[in-house]
Design a protein around this motif. Sequence first.
Motif, PDB file in Angstrom:
ATOM      1  N   SER A 261       0.815  -1.057   0.016  1.00 32.52           N
ATOM      2  CA  SER A 261       0.043   0.023   0.033  1.00 32.52           C
ATOM      3  C   SER A 261       0.777   1.134  -0.066  1.00 32.52           C
ATOM      4  O   SER A 261       0.362   2.318  -0.367  1.00 32.52           O
ATOM      5  CB  SER A 261      -0.958  -0.180   1.242  1.00 32.52           C
ATOM      6  OG  SER A 261      -0.162   0.229   2.348  1.00 32.52           O
ATOM      7  N   PHE A 262       2.251   1.073   0.515  1.00 33.69           N
ATOM      8  CA  PHE A 262       3.012   2.238   0.515  1.00 33.69           C
ATOM      9  C   PHE A 262       4.023   2.221  -0.535  1.00 33.69           C
ATOM     10  O   PHE A 262       4.687   3.355  -0.917  1.00 33.69           O
ATOM     11  CB  PHE A 262       3.687   2.383   1.745  1.00 33.69           C
ATOM     12  CG  PHE A 262       2.880   2.624   3.198  1.00 33.69           C
ATOM     13  CD1 PHE A 262       2.350   3.993   3.023  1.00 33.69           C
ATOM     14  CD2 PHE A 262       2.732   1.629   3.699  1.00 33.69           C
ATOM     15  CE1 PHE A 262       1.724   4.092   4.222  1.00 33.69           C
ATOM     16  CE2 PHE A 262       1.957   1.913   4.820  1.00 33.69           C
ATOM     17  CZ  PHE A 262       1.538   3.179   5.111  1.00 33.69           C
ATOM     18  N   VAL A 263       4.071   1.388  -1.549  1.00 31.15           N
ATOM     19  CA  VAL A 263       5.117   1.431  -2.748  1.00 31.15           C
ATOM     20  C   VAL A 263       4.726   2.571  -3.553  1.00 31.15           C
ATOM     21  O   VAL A 263       5.686   3.199  -3.927  1.00 31.15           O
ATOM     22  CB  VAL A 263       4.829   0.010  -3.657  1.00 31.15           C
ATOM     23  CG1 VAL A 263       5.477   0.221  -4.829  1.00 31.15           C
ATOM     24  CG2 VAL A 263       5.329  -1.073  -2.741  1.00 31.15           C
ATOM     25  N   PRO A 264       3.441   3.054  -3.858  1.00 33.88           N
ATOM     26  CA  PRO A 264       3.438   4.353  -5.216  1.00 33.88           C
ATOM     27  C   PRO A 264       4.088   5.282  -4.412  1.00 33.88           C
ATOM     28  O   PRO A 264       4.859   6.171  -4.989  1.00 33.88           O
ATOM     29  CB  PRO A 264       2.137   4.329  -5.288  1.00 33.88           C
ATOM     30  CG  PRO A 264       1.354   3.106  -4.953  1.00 33.88           C
ATOM     31  CD  PRO A 264       2.258   2.397  -3.804  1.00 33.88           C
ATOM     32  N   SER A 265       3.694   5.896  -3.161  1.00 33.61           N
ATOM     33  CA  SER A 265       4.246   7.038  -2.615  1.00 33.61           C
ATOM     34  C   SER A 265       5.849   6.830  -2.356  1.00 33.61           C
ATOM     35  O   SER A 265       6.600   7.801  -2.482  1.00 33.61           O
ATOM     36  CB  SER A 265       3.791   7.218  -1.135  1.00 33.61           C
ATOM     37  OG  SER A 265       4.079   6.098  -0.410  1.00 33.61           O
ATOM     38  N   VAL A 266       6.446   5.574  -2.016  1.00 33.35           N
ATOM     39  CA  VAL A 266       7.805   5.440  -2.128  1.00 33.35           C
ATOM     40  C   VAL A 266       8.509   5.584  -3.323  1.00 33.35           C
ATOM     41  O   VAL A 266       9.428   6.321  -3.537  1.00 33.35           O
ATOM     42  CB  VAL A 266       8.141   4.259  -1.462  1.00 33.35           C
ATOM     43  CG1 VAL A 266       9.760   4.032  -1.574  1.00 33.35           C
ATOM     44  CG2 VAL A 266       7.833   4.133   0.108  1.00 33.35           C
ATOM     45  N   LEU A 267       7.818   4.949  -4.454  1.00 39.37           N
ATOM     46  CA  LEU A 267       8.434   5.177  -5.821  1.00 39.37           C
ATOM     47  C   LEU A 267       8.453   6.688  -6.286  1.00 39.37           C
ATOM     48  O   LEU A 267       9.238   7.140  -6.941  1.00 39.37           O
ATOM     49  CB  LEU A 267       7.486   4.359  -6.775  1.00 39.37           C
ATOM     50  CG  LEU A 267       7.924   2.833  -6.521  1.00 39.37           C
ATOM     51  CD1 LEU A 267       7.111   2.013  -7.497  1.00 39.37           C
ATOM     52  CD2 LEU A 267       9.556   2.445  -6.564  1.00 39.37           C
TER      53      LEU A 267
ATOM     54  N   SER B 237      11.334   8.754  -5.067  1.00 41.23           N
ATOM     55  CA  SER B 237      12.658   8.127  -5.397  1.00 41.23           C
ATOM     56  C   SER B 237      13.573   9.061  -6.394  1.00 41.23           C
ATOM     57  O   SER B 237      14.825   9.004  -6.196  1.00 41.23           O
ATOM     58  CB  SER B 237      12.513   6.593  -6.016  1.00 41.23           C
ATOM     59  OG  SER B 237      12.011   6.921  -7.257  1.00 41.23           O
ATOM     60  N   ARG B 238      13.001   9.776  -7.372  1.00 41.19           N
ATOM     61  CA  ARG B 238      13.777  10.624  -8.097  1.00 41.19           C
ATOM     62  C   ARG B 238      12.746  11.869  -8.561  1.00 41.19           C
ATOM     63  O   ARG B 238      11.595  11.831  -8.571  1.00 41.19           O
ATOM     64  CB  ARG B 238      14.252   9.804  -9.317  1.00 41.19           C
ATOM     65  CG  ARG B 238      13.093   9.293 -10.043  1.00 41.19           C
ATOM     66  CD  ARG B 238      13.690   8.629 -11.480  1.00 41.19           C
ATOM     67  NE  ARG B 238      12.483   8.438 -12.439  1.00 41.19           N
ATOM     68  CZ  ARG B 238      11.838   8.999 -13.127  1.00 41.19           C
ATOM     69  NH1 ARG B 238      12.188  10.364 -13.120  1.00 41.19           N
ATOM     70  NH2 ARG B 238      10.781   8.517 -13.781  1.00 41.19           N
ATOM     71  N   PRO B 239      13.520  12.851  -8.961  1.00 43.55           N
ATOM     72  CA  PRO B 239      12.630  13.950  -9.429  1.00 43.55           C
ATOM     73  C   PRO B 239      12.084  13.971 -10.726  1.00 43.55           C
ATOM     74  O   PRO B 239      12.711  12.987 -11.668  1.00 43.55           O
ATOM     75  CB  PRO B 239      13.550  15.235  -9.323  1.00 43.55           C
ATOM     76  CG  PRO B 239      14.898  14.500  -9.285  1.00 43.55           C
ATOM     77  CD  PRO B 239      14.848  13.340  -8.735  1.00 43.55           C
ATOM     78  N   ILE B 240      11.218  14.669 -11.038  1.00 43.49           N
ATOM     79  CA  ILE B 240      10.547  14.504 -12.329  1.00 43.49           C
ATOM     80  C   ILE B 240      11.475  15.300 -13.515  1.00 43.49           C
ATOM     81  O   ILE B 240      12.521  15.819 -13.131  1.00 43.49           O
ATOM     82  CB  ILE B 240       9.543  15.329 -12.328  1.00 43.49           C
ATOM     83  CG1 ILE B 240       8.582  15.073 -13.839  1.00 43.49           C
ATOM     84  CG2 ILE B 240       9.482  16.858 -12.369  1.00 43.49           C
ATOM     85  CD1 ILE B 240       7.036  15.679 -13.640  1.00 43.49           C
ATOM     86  N   SER B 241      11.616  14.609 -14.676  1.00 41.36           N
ATOM     87  CA  SER B 241      12.889  15.024 -15.621  1.00 41.36           C
ATOM     88  C   SER B 241      12.122  15.986 -16.523  1.00 41.36           C
ATOM     89  O   SER B 241      10.800  16.091 -16.796  1.00 41.36           O
ATOM     90  CB  SER B 241      13.201  13.580 -16.436  1.00 41.36           C
ATOM     91  OG  SER B 241      12.161  13.120 -17.077  1.00 41.36           O
ATOM     92  N   ASP B 242      12.947  16.579 -17.113  1.00 32.90           N
ATOM     93  CA  ASP B 242      12.624  17.622 -18.507  1.00 32.90           C
ATOM     94  C   ASP B 242      11.713  16.677 -19.242  1.00 32.90           C
ATOM     95  O   ASP B 242      10.888  17.292 -19.859  1.00 32.90           O
ATOM     96  CB  ASP B 242      13.672  18.106 -18.978  1.00 32.90           C
ATOM     97  CG  ASP B 242      14.196  19.317 -18.073  1.00 32.90           C
ATOM     98  OD1 ASP B 242      13.883  19.734 -17.018  1.00 32.90           O
ATOM     99  OD2 ASP B 242      15.509  19.846 -18.357  1.00 32.90           O
TER     100      ASP B 242
ATOM    101  N   LEU C 149       7.456  18.983  -5.959  1.00 30.21           N
ATOM    102  CA  LEU C 149       6.194  18.162  -5.688  1.00 30.21           C
ATOM    103  C   LEU C 149       6.480  16.675  -6.105  1.00 30.21           C
ATOM    104  O   LEU C 149       5.979  16.016  -5.282  1.00 30.21           O
ATOM    105  CB  LEU C 149       4.981  18.701  -6.717  1.00 30.21           C
ATOM    106  CG  LEU C 149       4.138  19.668  -6.045  1.00 30.21           C
ATOM    107  CD1 LEU C 149       2.955  20.119  -7.086  1.00 30.21           C
ATOM    108  CD2 LEU C 149       3.724  19.526  -4.748  1.00 30.21           C
ATOM    109  N   SER C 150       7.420  16.438  -7.291  1.00 25.44           N
ATOM    110  CA  SER C 150       7.633  15.359  -7.681  1.00 25.44           C
ATOM    111  C   SER C 150       8.652  14.341  -6.391  1.00 25.44           C
ATOM    112  O   SER C 150       8.520  13.280  -6.349  1.00 25.44           O
ATOM    113  CB  SER C 150       8.516  15.286  -8.994  1.00 25.44           C
ATOM    114  OG  SER C 150       9.994  15.678  -8.637  1.00 25.44           O
ATOM    115  N   LEU C 151       9.137  15.386  -5.696  1.00 24.23           N
ATOM    116  CA  LEU C 151       9.948  14.517  -4.527  1.00 24.23           C
ATOM    117  C   LEU C 151       9.273  14.504  -3.365  1.00 24.23           C
ATOM    118  O   LEU C 151       9.502  14.057  -2.065  1.00 24.23           O
ATOM    119  CB  LEU C 151      11.113  15.298  -4.298  1.00 24.23           C
ATOM    120  CG  LEU C 151      12.292  15.481  -5.327  1.00 24.23           C
ATOM    121  CD1 LEU C 151      13.335  16.415  -4.931  1.00 24.23           C
ATOM    122  CD2 LEU C 151      12.742  14.032  -5.686  1.00 24.23           C
ATOM    123  N   GLY C 152       7.764  14.846  -3.431  1.00 23.52           N
ATOM    124  CA  GLY C 152       6.973  14.929  -2.177  1.00 23.52           C
ATOM    125  C   GLY C 152       7.212  15.922  -1.043  1.00 23.52           C
ATOM    126  O   GLY C 152       6.922  15.963   0.051  1.00 23.52           O
TER     127      GLY C 152
END
Length: 159
Positions: free
Chosen positions: A58-64, A67-72, A144-147
Amino acid sequence: MRILVKNQSLLLVTGDQQRGAYRFFLCGRTVDSSTMETSRAPSSSVFVFCFLLFLSLSFVPSVLSKSRPISDEEIRQKKNECYADIESGLWGWQCKSSSTAKENCALRCLSPPCYELIYESDPLEEGEKDLIRSQEYKYCMYKLSLGESIDGVRGSFDL
């Protein structure tokens, strides 16, 4: 979805109440409501394993997502999808009225929270190229992509 725990059994219930169709997941066994059978409760170690597995999944999507910032490239791809939605009319006629209106709608589509923070109070005007706000918007999407919180993003590139 409902989670029921009874007699050391973990039972997940999903379904359509109006149709009376349900599916049950009992630590690895899936059964339709029409063929539900009683079975022996799993041992406590199986229960603990199933419960921990459920929690970790249940926590996999939030962890993933953190994991990395959004790319260009991802931003470009999502923005192109927004442009396609605008052209198809999903955003209404006002978004197709001018190139600037289309750009404002694309920015809102791409990231509503970042648009609200950076552009909503002062949308782009015809012919305007605002490099500072553009960088703030991109930085907002990055955070935002890093939470992370987007507090302090506005004005972070002011000279």
